[in-house]
Design an enzyme around this catalytic site. Sequence first.
Site, PDB file in Angstrom:
ATOM      1  CG  ASP A 142      -9.360   2.229  -0.609  1.00  0.00           C
ATOM      2  OD1 ASP A 142      -8.909   1.080  -0.717  1.00  0.00           O
ATOM      3  OD2 ASP A 142      -8.789   3.119   0.059  1.00  0.00           O
ATOM      4  CG  ASP A 202      -2.196   0.696   1.102  1.00  0.00           C
ATOM      5  OD1 ASP A 202      -2.332   1.465   0.148  1.00  0.00           O
ATOM      6  OD2 ASP A 202      -3.069   0.496   1.959  1.00  0.00           O
TER       7      ASP A 202
HETATM    8  C1  DGJ Z   1      -5.841   1.764   1.829  1.00  0.00           C
HETATM    9  C2  DGJ Z   1      -6.159   0.518   1.048  1.00  0.00           C
HETATM   10  O1  DGJ Z   1      -6.605   0.818  -0.223  1.00  0.00           O
HETATM   11  C3  DGJ Z   1      -7.178  -0.293   1.840  1.00  0.00           C
HETATM   12  O2  DGJ Z   1      -7.572  -1.417   1.105  1.00  0.00           O
HETATM   13  C4  DGJ Z   1      -6.569  -0.686   3.142  1.00  0.00           C
HETATM   14  O3  DGJ Z   1      -5.479  -1.531   2.919  1.00  0.00           O
HETATM   15  C5  DGJ Z   1      -6.134   0.562   3.920  1.00  0.00           C
HETATM   16  N1  DGJ Z   1      -5.308   1.410   3.116  1.00  0.00           N
HETATM   17  C6  DGJ Z   1      -5.402   0.190   5.165  1.00  0.00           C
HETATM   18  O4  DGJ Z   1      -4.867   1.255   5.793  1.00  0.00           O
END
Ligand code: DGJ
Length: 744
Positions: A548, A478
Amino acid sequence: MAIIFHEKSKEFHLHNSQISYIIKILENGHLGQLYFGARIHDRDDFGYLLETSHRPMTAYQSEGGNFSLEHIKQEYPVYGTTDFKLPAMEVLQPNGSRITDFSYESHRIYKGKPGLEGLPATYTEDDEEADTLEITLTDRLLGMKLILLYSIFNKENAIARSARFENSTRDSFDITRAMSISLDLPDCDYDWIQFSGAWSRERQVRTRRLEQGIQAVNSSRGHSSHNHNPFIVLKRPTADEFQGEAMGFSLIYSGNFLAQAEVDTYNVTRVMLGINPFTFTWRLDPGEHFQTPEAVAVYSKDGLNGMSQTFHRLFGRRLARGQWRDRVRPILLNNWEATYFDFNEDKLLDIARAAKNDGIELFVLDDGWFGARTDDHAGLGDWYANTDRLPGGIKGLSEKVEALGLKFGLWVELEMVNKNSDLYRAHPDWLLQTPGRPLSPSRHQYVLDLSRPEVVDYIYEMIAAILAESKISYIKWDMNRSITECYSLALPANRQGEVFHRYILGLYSLYERLIEHFPHILFESCASGGARFDAGMLYYAPQCWTSDDTDAAERIKIQYGTSFCYPVSSMGAHVSATPNHQLFRHTPLETRGNVAYFGAFGYELDLQNLSDKERETVREQIRFMKQYRQVIQYGTFYRLQSPFEHNISAWMVVSEDKKTAIVGYYKILNDVNCEYRRLLLKGLDPNMAYQTESGETHYGDELMNLGLITTDPSSGQPASGHPEPGLDICTDFWSKIVVLRGGC
Ligand code: DGJ
């Protein structure tokens, strides 16, 4: 050989059976662009394409001559010597001048395609797959060299380009602009398509006519961004998904970029892609060289689907690498939306057990497992397990998950720190930070200076220790903020313009080391969802968390837009809970599955919270995906009807042997008493009889020309208030999957 050089006319003709790309060495030694498009016959001389007529207000290269770069289409143009459009490159010299004059010195034609040092690039598996032309140009006053690289793929309608600057002089130069590709097209009769959005609504398709002047998208955020994608399309206004001329341009890069089309007042279109010059300078000291990232141009006569299918094959098979490139992707369950930060080992194991029970193959532990990370204020940078939550550490948990019969995956965000972390306390100078200025927080976190090799080494050692001792099959990588106050304390003042690019080089080197030492691990890239869904990342991580936003209705648009460049196998797509956590909308579980099937499929919820009936649906979805994921992830993907233009959208995949086709059909809002609907399918064998799951049989030509009947219960619905049983279905957020089996 797919590259011909005509000595006399000094022309290069790059071609395969479908496309031609023609370059000419001009009378001043610069490179002229003569043609990029459908394959044409070769001839000794295409010089008639050069414009040499005399025009007012034009500067000519010599007294009495009629040679002006302003009116000649070029390959890698410079500003200030008769051309006035934005250039592909610019070099600031010790005397303050930015005028350059790179002219032909030599060339080399060879089979295969070279890699680019430290950078992602398309590749060949054997030398017959591509031919490469390397043209060396020299600025004789400066003594500096410029090498332009062109590779043409023999079976794909694609040309890969990049540029390399070499300084073998005794002076230092500052490169202030170095695009990867520049291409002058003879007219501007194009629609420009960009893929723009924001967090949770990435890669929305935006189309407009090209106009005189500059149209561009870019990123200056340190990552390719949610906002715009380093990929653009030019298509003829009459072209559509299925026919007509379309050209796609993709930059294989994950940092700040510029993608631009400048149309001059003679309607010439200059397209260019490369590192964003706004945030870039590169000091080239004696003996040094600078290599730009690669850009890929794809030409299609078969509309946008034809263009996308070329990108899918090329990026899926000759950009993505490693053990996972050609393998169906494991069906995973990620705990993020199931627990967020609120978990302990028992809770995770309960979720994993339920997942195993329903057929899931991989359990992924997301954010919150390390250091003091119980919310997003602390812990980033401390890549050791929080043993209050996970008594046996990651090693212990991964062994327990494997003992359940699942593979184990782990989330990391290696590029960041919270100030409340041991790493920050030990190395506050390792952050990107501008001396004397406050640092702007974002999600309470700061960015490590990956331009420093010692920082990359440190992160590598920390994470490699966990990977080596634990049973980890998958990493979700991430990156949750944009870069501000970009400055490296380790670089001198005259190299600060290099930091953004050096950061990306550091990131690539970290990825490279990890995939080299842990080749069995499947990497999924992520940046707050889809802020780094770019071709650069695909070289290291064959799949990427698409967004997301897991709402099924929104995901149709996001996945549809993403599919213009990126293959189905690369799009992380999960079924999440209802109401959805981003839009608070309820959509049927079936529709959530029917959308997520077209990607690297998984779940983002705690299955224990579902009813028995829903659990049965989940088990059925998993059975379906296991049966068809080979076709879905590696078949030929067609966009059929756009969610940006219609209430009903559709896409489909067809297997290589054309014996299996799967159609996804999605409706956003119910309608009443509507027309009798059909959907024209694509890519089938016209002579093959296909059977639907309900037992009906239709020939491929029927399905492609008459269409598949898609009418749903909303057609002919009786007067309101008197619904008949079986017809009382509300088709808001309704969808269906049609599987067609041929040759049965
Ligand atoms: C952003 C990601 O896109 C989510 O899927 C998740 O992993 C969060 N960060 C966790 O902080």
